[in-house]
Structure formats: structure tokens, C-alpha cells
Design a protein around this motif. Structure first.
Motif, PDB file in Angstrom:
ATOM      1  N   GLY A  69       0.923  -1.111  -0.062  1.00  0.00           N
ATOM      2  CA  GLY A  69       0.113   0.001  -0.028  1.00  0.00           C
ATOM      3  C   GLY A  69       0.870   1.363   0.001  1.00  0.00           C
ATOM      4  O   GLY A  69       0.524   2.276  -0.771  1.00  0.00           O
ATOM      5  N   GLU A  70       1.887   1.077   0.757  1.00  0.00           N
ATOM      6  CA  GLU A  70       2.905   2.393   0.921  1.00  0.00           C
ATOM      7  C   GLU A  70       3.388   2.784  -0.659  1.00  0.00           C
ATOM      8  O   GLU A  70       3.630   3.856  -1.097  1.00  0.00           O
ATOM      9  N   LEU A  71       3.639   1.449  -1.284  1.00  0.00           N
ATOM     10  CA  LEU A  71       4.361   1.800  -2.675  1.00  0.00           C
ATOM     11  C   LEU A  71       3.177   2.243  -3.796  1.00  0.00           C
ATOM     12  O   LEU A  71       3.638   3.060  -4.706  1.00  0.00           O
ATOM     13  N   VAL A  72       1.871   1.870  -3.560  1.00  0.00           N
ATOM     14  CA  VAL A  72       0.797   2.384  -4.316  1.00  0.00           C
ATOM     15  C   VAL A  72       0.788   3.803  -4.064  1.00  0.00           C
ATOM     16  O   VAL A  72       0.565   4.401  -4.858  1.00  0.00           O
ATOM     17  N   LEU A  73       0.651   4.180  -2.719  1.00  0.00           N
ATOM     18  CA  LEU A  73       0.550   5.468  -2.197  1.00  0.00           C
ATOM     19  C   LEU A  73       1.696   6.371  -3.196  1.00  0.00           C
ATOM     20  O   LEU A  73       1.200   7.659  -3.665  1.00  0.00           O
ATOM     21  N   CYS A  74       2.833   6.097  -3.279  1.00  0.00           N
ATOM     22  CA  CYS A  74       3.863   6.754  -3.856  1.00  0.00           C
ATOM     23  C   CYS A  74       4.293   6.575  -5.489  1.00  0.00           C
ATOM     24  O   CYS A  74       5.299   7.253  -5.761  1.00  0.00           O
TER      25      CYS A  74
ATOM     26  N   PRO B 100      10.116   5.673  -2.008  1.00  0.00           N
ATOM     27  CA  PRO B 100      10.318   4.279  -1.750  1.00  0.00           C
ATOM     28  C   PRO B 100      10.948   3.664  -3.011  1.00  0.00           C
ATOM     29  O   PRO B 100      10.516   3.964  -3.927  1.00  0.00           O
ATOM     30  N   LEU B 101      12.013   3.126  -2.975  1.00  0.00           N
ATOM     31  CA  LEU B 101      12.552   2.399  -4.294  1.00  0.00           C
ATOM     32  C   LEU B 101      11.411   1.790  -5.092  1.00  0.00           C
ATOM     33  O   LEU B 101      11.716   1.952  -6.415  1.00  0.00           O
ATOM     34  N   GLY B 102      10.693   0.890  -4.465  1.00  0.00           N
ATOM     35  CA  GLY B 102       9.601   0.209  -5.214  1.00  0.00           C
ATOM     36  C   GLY B 102       8.766   1.090  -5.952  1.00  0.00           C
ATOM     37  O   GLY B 102       8.590   0.735  -7.015  1.00  0.00           O
ATOM     38  N   ALA B 103       8.548   2.077  -5.175  1.00  0.00           N
ATOM     39  CA  ALA B 103       7.384   3.343  -6.010  1.00  0.00           C
ATOM     40  C   ALA B 103       8.144   3.714  -7.232  1.00  0.00           C
ATOM     41  O   ALA B 103       7.476   3.942  -8.064  1.00  0.00           O
ATOM     42  N   ARG B 104       9.386   4.233  -7.073  1.00  0.00           N
ATOM     43  CA  ARG B 104      10.081   4.716  -8.020  1.00  0.00           C
ATOM     44  C   ARG B 104      10.369   3.807  -9.232  1.00  0.00           C
ATOM     45  O   ARG B 104      10.105   4.097 -10.580  1.00  0.00           O
ATOM     46  N   LEU B 105      10.387   2.462  -9.195  1.00  0.00           N
ATOM     47  CA  LEU B 105      10.472   1.509 -10.166  1.00  0.00           C
ATOM     48  C   LEU B 105       9.184   1.204 -10.758  1.00  0.00           C
ATOM     49  O   LEU B 105       9.160   1.057 -12.045  1.00  0.00           O
ATOM     50  N   ILE B 106       8.122   1.172 -10.042  1.00  0.00           N
ATOM     51  CA  ILE B 106       6.729   1.215 -10.622  1.00  0.00           C
ATOM     52  C   ILE B 106       6.349   2.529 -11.399  1.00  0.00           C
ATOM     53  O   ILE B 106       5.726   2.121 -12.409  1.00  0.00           O
ATOM     54  N   ALA B 107       6.889   3.624 -10.907  1.00  0.00           N
ATOM     55  CA  ALA B 107       6.527   4.840 -11.644  1.00  0.00           C
ATOM     56  C   ALA B 107       7.073   4.714 -13.101  1.00  0.00           C
ATOM     57  O   ALA B 107       6.491   5.198 -14.226  1.00  0.00           O
ATOM     58  N   ILE B 108       8.477   3.951 -13.143  1.00  0.00           N
ATOM     59  CA  ILE B 108       9.142   3.863 -14.363  1.00  0.00           C
ATOM     60  C   ILE B 108       8.207   2.909 -15.466  1.00  0.00           C
ATOM     61  O   ILE B 108       8.232   2.985 -16.404  1.00  0.00           O
ATOM     62  N   ALA B 109       8.030   1.769 -14.650  1.00  0.00           N
ATOM     63  CA  ALA B 109       7.368   0.719 -15.370  1.00  0.00           C
ATOM     64  C   ALA B 109       5.953   1.117 -15.994  1.00  0.00           C
ATOM     65  O   ALA B 109       5.627   0.502 -17.024  1.00  0.00           O
ATOM     66  N   ASP B 110       5.319   1.870 -15.112  1.00  0.00           N
ATOM     67  CA  ASP B 110       3.766   2.175 -15.445  1.00  0.00           C
ATOM     68  C   ASP B 110       4.035   3.471 -16.865  1.00  0.00           C
ATOM     69  O   ASP B 110       3.444   3.170 -17.658  1.00  0.00           O
TER      70      ASP B 110
END
Length: 390
Positions: free
Chosen positions: A292-297, A317-327
Motif C-alpha cells: 500500500g505504501e508503494l501504491v501511495l507513492c 520508496p525504491l519500489g514506488a520509483r520502479l513502479i513509476a518507470i514501469a507504468d
């Protein structure tokens, strides 16, 4: 007390252990709390084996479980250098000491296997290990036998006795419950994963251009995450967060999501709320709280101009940064109502041009590296397939 070559008990021994033996059995009783929390079957059973060896002062131990039917046992874990060899061995339950215990549900002590007609000498011949004596007990839970546990050869050369039998039965009882709990955990987890995929598909279905978007974002994110050698637990969280990064859009009207004209300020506010909505939904599920924290960010920008909190740089958070790029990559390469699809090279250039502003530069490097390895790997697979074709 002298034991016969083989001694079978009609039922497990549950009499109280004398005070001088309590300290010896404490590691066994402590197993329950330790292994019930472990979701990994193999790791859990390896811990059981280590505890059994230490408690019983034995040279080796193994756990055998039923396969697809109750006619064969296979070695789930076994201690020592022969463990890998035993992984390839299957035992017919009609034969052998382990087979007898698995069939009857009765523990068994054999203090001289050379004099036992039931002993499988073939196993020692295969592994090079010499079994002199053993204790074998069934893994029983709710009147169901899951397999057996074996304890082999006292290190001091002595025979197995009543106290050893009690200890093995105690280990077997706890282990059987832990195995059953773990299997139920995985059954629930599998159902849970299916639910996650269904929810992600429901989100994608709201946008005709987004078919498979959540799945691809998850795969791209995991690909980039591998660059950082994240732990298996972190990778699992990353996958869930990536798959459900747009879960909050379930509350957004499709006419806004599919609008071809520029969104109004009010509509943008509605869209931006999806990260908070999604995070709040996931935080209601303890298993997904970290996701949820990664989804938020995942809509924060590296330069601090993102939303909802305006986080900057490594504060995201690193995971959120990676999701942003993939998205962003998937959105660019699949196209939307408001822009045509870019080629992979064009999309990569866009990511690199926006590195350090919109996107994390290290994250972009990880993504491009992972994408390259993935592409090369697929090409190699296609070439090998082509060469093997007649």
C-alpha cells in the motif's frame, strides 16, 4: 532396559517427562512457535531437522512425505551431504521401515537395521551413508498421516531408548501441525493471488487501452527490481504493489478515465485521488500493508513535483520509483486515446531524458538493463527454437 531389534508402539507415548529430561526436550517444545510462523515449507522442515539432530544427538535425520498418492513417500528434506541424492529417491509404502510406519501410524525403533527384514539397504547403497539404528514416527494431524520423520544413528554409538522415542514423537506432532498449517497458508495465498489478478483485470477493464496493463507493469517492475537483488519478501511486495498500483481507479468513473479531451482541474483531482484510495484499500489487508505504501507513492516525482505528498529523491520508496518507470513505459509503448504508441527505443529515450527530473536515474538504469537482458534472452530462446526445428 534392552530393546528388541524392532519395537512398535500401538500408540504414541504421552506420559510426562521427568525433570532431568525437560531441559533436553526444550528445543523440541520450542519448535512449535518457531516453525508455525514460517511460510516456507522447505525452510521450516530444515529447521526441524537441525533441531532434531541437536536434541537427539544423532548423525542424520530426514522427513518423508506422501506424494500425489499414499503409495509413495519422497524425501522432502534430509540432513548431511546425501540430502540432494535422497531428493531423487521415492519409496513404495508397501516396503521398508518408513513405509510400515506410514501405513500403520505406529512409531518404530530399530536398533540394529542389519537384522531387520524391512530395512531398505538400497538407500544406503545409493548414498554411501551407513544406517545402524533409527527411530521413525508418523507425521499425523487430525487422524491423517502426512508422512514420517526418521532419526538415524546416535553419535555416541548408544541405542535409541524410550526418551528418544518420546522426543521424536514430540517433533513429529509439532511438525505435522506445521506442515498442515503451511499447506493451508499456501492454499489461501493462491486464492488470494487469484483475487489480486481479478481485481487488477477489473481495473484494466475500465480502460479499453489498458488491457493487460497491470500485469505488464508488474513484470517490468520485477525485472527492474532484480537489478537491485532485493529479497524474496521485498520482491513479493513489489509484485503485489505493481499489480495493484491502479486499484484506486475502481472508484473513478470510466468517462473520466477514457476522456479524449484534456481533463479539467476538478477531474484531475479525482484522478489523483486514486493513489490515496488504493493505498487505503490495501492497508486494510495486513498482508498488503507494505504494498500500500508503494501504491501511495508511485506518482511521486524524483524532483519532488509529484503527488500526493511531493516526496523527492530517495525519500520516495525504491519500489514506488520502479513502479513509476514501469507504468510510464507501458503507457508510452501501448498508446492511449491521447497519444499514439511509441517504439521501445523511443520510450527508453523518453525515460532517459526525464531521468533525474520525473524518474529516478538509478531506477531508469535498472529498468533499461533489465529490459535489455529480457530482450536478449527472448531472442536467444527464439534462435535456439529455430535451430532445433526440422
Amino acid at each position: 532396559m534392552v530393546f528388541s531389534v524392532e519395537r512398535t508402539l500401538s500408540k504414541p507415548v504421552y506420559k510426562s517427562v521427568e525433570e532431568e529430561n525437560k531441559a533436553r526436550l526444550e528445543p523440541v517444545f520450542g519448535l512449535n512457535k518457531q516453525i508455525r510462523s514460517s511460510p516456507r515449507m522447505t525452510l521450516m522442515l530444515e529447521q526441524v531437522i537441525r533441531t532434531a539432530q541437536k536434541t537427539l544427538n544423532i548423525s542424520a535425520a530426514s522427513i518423508l512425505l506422501f506424494g500425489e498418492n499414499e503409495e509413495e513417500l519422497f524425501f522432502e528434506v534430509a540432513s548431511g551431504p546425501v540430502g540432494k541424492v535422497l531428493k531423487q529417491v521415492k519409496l513404495n509404502t508397501r516396503y521398508g521401515i518408513a513405509g510400515q510406519v506410514a501405513r500403520t501410524g505406529k512409531p518404530l525403533i530399530v536398533n540394529d537395521v542389519a537384522r531387520s527384514e524391512r530395512f531398505h539397504k538400497m538407500i544406503d547403497d545409493t548414498t554411501g551413508f551407513e544406517t545402524r539404528s533409527l527411530v521413525c514416527a508418523p507425521l499425523t494431524v487430525q487422524h491423517k498421516i502426512l508422512g514420517v520423520i526418521e532419526a538415524l544413528n546416535k553419535l555416541d554409538g548408544s541405542e535409541f531408548g524410550e526418551q528418544d522415542l518420546e522426543a521424536v514423537i514430540a517433533v513429529a506432532t509439532t511438525t505435522a501441525m506445521a506442515i498442515e498449517n503451511t499447506r493451508q497458508y499456501h492454499a489461501v495465498l493462491d486464492a488470494f493471488k487469484n483475487t489480486i489478478c481479478t481485481l487488477a483485470a477489473a481495473v484494466d477493464a475500465k480502460d479499453p487501452y489498458a488491457c493487460g496493463h497491470s500485469q505488464r507493469v508488474m513484470e517490468y517492475t520485477a525485472m527492474a527490481g532484480a537489478y537491485f537483488s532485493v529479497s524474496s519478501e521485498e520482491m513479493e511486495t513489489l509484485r503485489y504493489a505493481a499489480m495493484l498500483h491502479d486499484i484506486g481507479k475502481l472508484e473513478i468513473d470510466s468517462c473520466i478515465l477514457n476522456k479524449e479531451d484534456p481533463l479539467t482541474q476538478q477531474e484531475w483531482e479525482v484522478v489523483r485521488r486514486h493513489v490515496t484510495t488504493g493505498a487505503n484499500l490495501l492497508k486494510e489487508v495486513p498482508f498488503l500493508e507494505k504494498a500500500g505504501e508503494l501504491v501511495l507513492c508511485h506518482h511521486e516525482r524524483y524532483d519532488g513535483k509529484g503527488y500526493p505528498r511531493g516526496l523527492k529523491g530517495d525519500n520516495i520508496p525504491l519500489g514506488a520509483r520502479l513502479i513509476a518507470i514501469a507504468d510510464a513505459f507501458d503507457t508510452m509503448t501501448t498508446g492511449r486515446a491521447y497519444h499514439p504508441a511509441l517504439t521501445i527505443d523511443q520510450a527508453i529515450k523518453e525515460l532517459q531524458d526525464c531521468s533525474s527530473s520525473q524518474f529516478c536515474p538509478v531506477g531508469v538504469t535498472a529498468f533499461v538493463s533489465g529490459l535489455h537482458l529480457h530482450t536478449v534472452g527472448n531472442q536467444s530462446d527464439r534462435e535456439q527454437s529455430s535451430q532445433s526445428s526440422p
